[in-house]
Design an enzyme around this catalytic site. Structure first.
Site, PDB file in Angstrom:
ATOM      1  CG  ASP A  17       0.477   1.787   2.692  1.00  0.00           C
ATOM      2  OD1 ASP A  17       0.037   1.655   3.838  1.00  0.00           O
ATOM      3  OD2 ASP A  17       0.963   0.850   2.038  1.00  0.00           O
ATOM      4  CE  LYS A 117      -0.030  -1.591   4.334  1.00  0.00           C
ATOM      5  NZ  LYS A 117       1.113  -1.674   3.408  1.00  0.00           N
ATOM      6  CB  CYS A 162      -1.119  -1.414  -0.149  1.00  0.00           C
ATOM      7  SG  CYS A 162       0.577  -1.993   0.117  1.00  0.00           S
TER       8      CYS A 162
HETATM    9  C1  VGL Z   1       3.030  -0.849  -1.541  1.00  0.00           C
HETATM   10  C2  VGL Z   1       4.590  -1.980  -2.775  1.00  0.00           C
HETATM   11  C3  VGL Z   1       5.382  -2.137  -1.665  1.00  0.00           C
HETATM   12  C4  VGL Z   1       1.718  -0.134  -1.516  1.00  0.00           C
HETATM   13  C5  VGL Z   1       3.801  -1.002  -0.416  1.00  0.00           C
HETATM   14  O1  VGL Z   1       1.469   0.660  -0.586  1.00  0.00           O
HETATM   15  O2  VGL Z   1       0.910  -0.378  -2.432  1.00  0.00           O
HETATM   16  N1  VGL Z   1       3.428  -1.349  -2.715  1.00  0.00           N
HETATM   17  N2  VGL Z   1       4.981  -1.661  -0.498  1.00  0.00           N
END
Ligand code: VGL
Ligand code: ZN
Length: 208
Positions: A17, A117, A162
């Site tokens: 991410d 995702k 994540c």
């Molecule tokens: C994430 C919270 C919500 C992350 C993604 O990438 O860690 N954290 N969505």
């Protein structure tokens, strides 16, 4: 031992991410999140194989506090268990969901796979492998196995969510699991970030 300077044919860099919404000024900012991007690119130049995940939520996603009329960072119980409610972030097609510009120019160009995702409206997905119901697979494990990869080297955002869930699943799935500490940052570095590092070390991940 694994030498991060000399990755081999069966090692894959898994970039979690690296998106604008997780950087300072973004919707769900990770302190210093932008500071990992140059190092991730440098690593991606050394690795023979890179995959990237992209948090990719529809509007009104169940992980958004706004969907429940609740305060961001509160928690609620969903069908599959406890869920932190986040500010709206990484909404499909928005600017905040894009990769950081440095990643777009380098690591994302090299990446062999981009895994999206969190696209199911009613299930969140922290891990690159399984959604938060812990049973719905993203397909990444099958992809990595079919390609013969044995070691996953994790970098990216956020360490306490994540990255942690992805690395824990990689361990459980039987991959050698490495975390490059300098190439990750936590949403809450002093509390859940430290917990994530301790849990990964205890679970058998190699921290470099
Ligand atoms: C994430 C919270 C919500 C992350 C993604 O990438 O860690 N954290 N969505
Ligand atoms: Zn998310």
């Amino acid at each position: 031992m694994f030498d991060v300077e000399k990755p081999g044919e069966r090692d894959v860099l898994v970039v979690i991410d690296p998106q604008i919404d997780f950087c300072p000024g973004g919707a769900l900012e990770v302190p210093e999140g932008d500071q990992v991007m140059a190092l991730i690119n440098a690593l991606a130049e050394r690795f023979r194989h890179t995959v990237i995940t992209q948090d990719w939520h529809p509007r009104g996603h169940t992980s958004f506090a706004s969907t429940h009329g609740a305060a961001p960072f509160s928690t609620t119980t969903l069908t599959y268990g406890e869920q932190v409610l986040w500010p709206d972030h990484c909404v499909q097609g928005t600017a905040g969901a894009k990769f950081h510009p440095l990643i777009r120019e380098s690591a994302a160009v090299r990446a062999e796979l981009i895994v999206r995702k969190g696209h199911h409206a009613k299930v969140d997905s922290y891990s690159a492998f399984f959604e938060n119901d812990r049973t719905t697979p993203t397909g990444l494990a099958g992809y990595l196995r079919e390609r013969g990869f044995e070691r996953c080297v994790f970098v990216g955002l956020a360490l306490d969510y994540c990255v942690r869930y992805s690395a824990e699943d990689a361990l459980a799935l039987g991959f050698s699991t490495v975390l490059v500490r300098a190439a990750t940052r936590a949403i809450d570095p002093t509390r859940t970030g430290e917990e994530a590092l301790a849990a990964l070390a205890a679970g058998g991940a190699v921290l470099v």
